[in-house]
Design an enzyme around this catalytic site. Sequence first.
Site, PDB file in Angstrom:
ATOM      1  N   SER A 140       0.846  -1.190   0.000  1.00  0.00           N
ATOM      2  CA  SER A 140       0.000   0.000   0.000  1.00  0.00           C
ATOM      3  C   SER A 140       0.883   1.243   0.000  1.00  0.00           C
ATOM      4  O   SER A 140       2.019   1.223   0.493  1.00  0.00           O
ATOM      5  CB  SER A 140      -0.897   0.022   1.240  1.00  0.00           C
ATOM      6  OG  SER A 140      -1.585   1.257   1.349  1.00  0.00           O
ATOM      7  N   TYR A 152      -2.607  -0.746  10.232  1.00  0.00           N
ATOM      8  CA  TYR A 152      -2.620  -0.987   8.787  1.00  0.00           C
ATOM      9  C   TYR A 152      -1.317  -0.542   8.126  1.00  0.00           C
ATOM     10  O   TYR A 152      -0.694  -1.304   7.374  1.00  0.00           O
ATOM     11  CB  TYR A 152      -3.807  -0.258   8.154  1.00  0.00           C
ATOM     12  CG  TYR A 152      -3.964  -0.499   6.674  1.00  0.00           C
ATOM     13  CD1 TYR A 152      -4.669  -1.607   6.209  1.00  0.00           C
ATOM     14  CD2 TYR A 152      -3.424   0.382   5.738  1.00  0.00           C
ATOM     15  CE1 TYR A 152      -4.817  -1.834   4.847  1.00  0.00           C
ATOM     16  CE2 TYR A 152      -3.565   0.162   4.379  1.00  0.00           C
ATOM     17  CZ  TYR A 152      -4.264  -0.942   3.941  1.00  0.00           C
ATOM     18  OH  TYR A 152      -4.402  -1.171   2.601  1.00  0.00           O
TER      19      TYR A 152
END
Length: 260
Positions: A140, A152
């Site tokens: 990401s 995350y």
Amino acid sequence: MIPARTSVVTGGGSGIGRATAKKFASIGDHVIVADINDAGAGETKMQIEAEGGTASVLHVDVADELSVTALLKAAERIGPTGALVNCAGILQNGSRVEDMELVEHDRVWNVNYRGTYLCCRAFGPVMAGRGKGAIVNIGSIAGFEMFPLPAYSPSKAAIHQITKVLAGDLGPRGVRVNAVAPGFVMTEALKARVEAGERDTSVMEGQKPLRRIVEPDEIADAILFLCGDAARAITGTTLPVDNGWLAGLAYTTYAGNKKN
């Protein structure tokens, strides 16, 4: 074109995973759609078959080692795995460190990082034993830059790093390992957060030089490339697919910038 093979896509029941499974099936691969969401995986299979492709559905909880081992055995009975794409993952809403429950933190890590690691650990040596294969992990842009996502973002940074480790480990035995780093992607999960008022699409679009949100199919294109012969000299890299967000971040926030 990539020759027909068996490709395993975890998280294939929705979002980037579904787009990837359909993309691989479109070039002749038999795709194993692996997901904890059996209904979603079944829908992906139906969509693939409606477009003339072939697919199988296998249940997996990527955070569980026994489940991943069972996935490997079942997949190998269908056909030798030529490509593995680790799309299974979960999102997190913005949070301060002290406000985030440890249960949520651990769940994000168990699915995003541990799940990716377990799948690579299971399938990688089997591919290496055959002397060929390609693995793509889903990182990401949040793994490159700081976001208020205390679980995350670090989990995705870890995926970028383990991708390099695996490339070094498996490369001499013929297996390439890469990652893609999506920007904001209009998946079902993101749509749900937008509808709940938890995301502002105008902000997300305005941060990108190309002024739009990435579509799942565009991530699938990059994954297909990395698993194909055209990328035969590429391993250990993380490819951003973000409509220029990383490149434009400093540009758009520069204090003296008068351009839009």
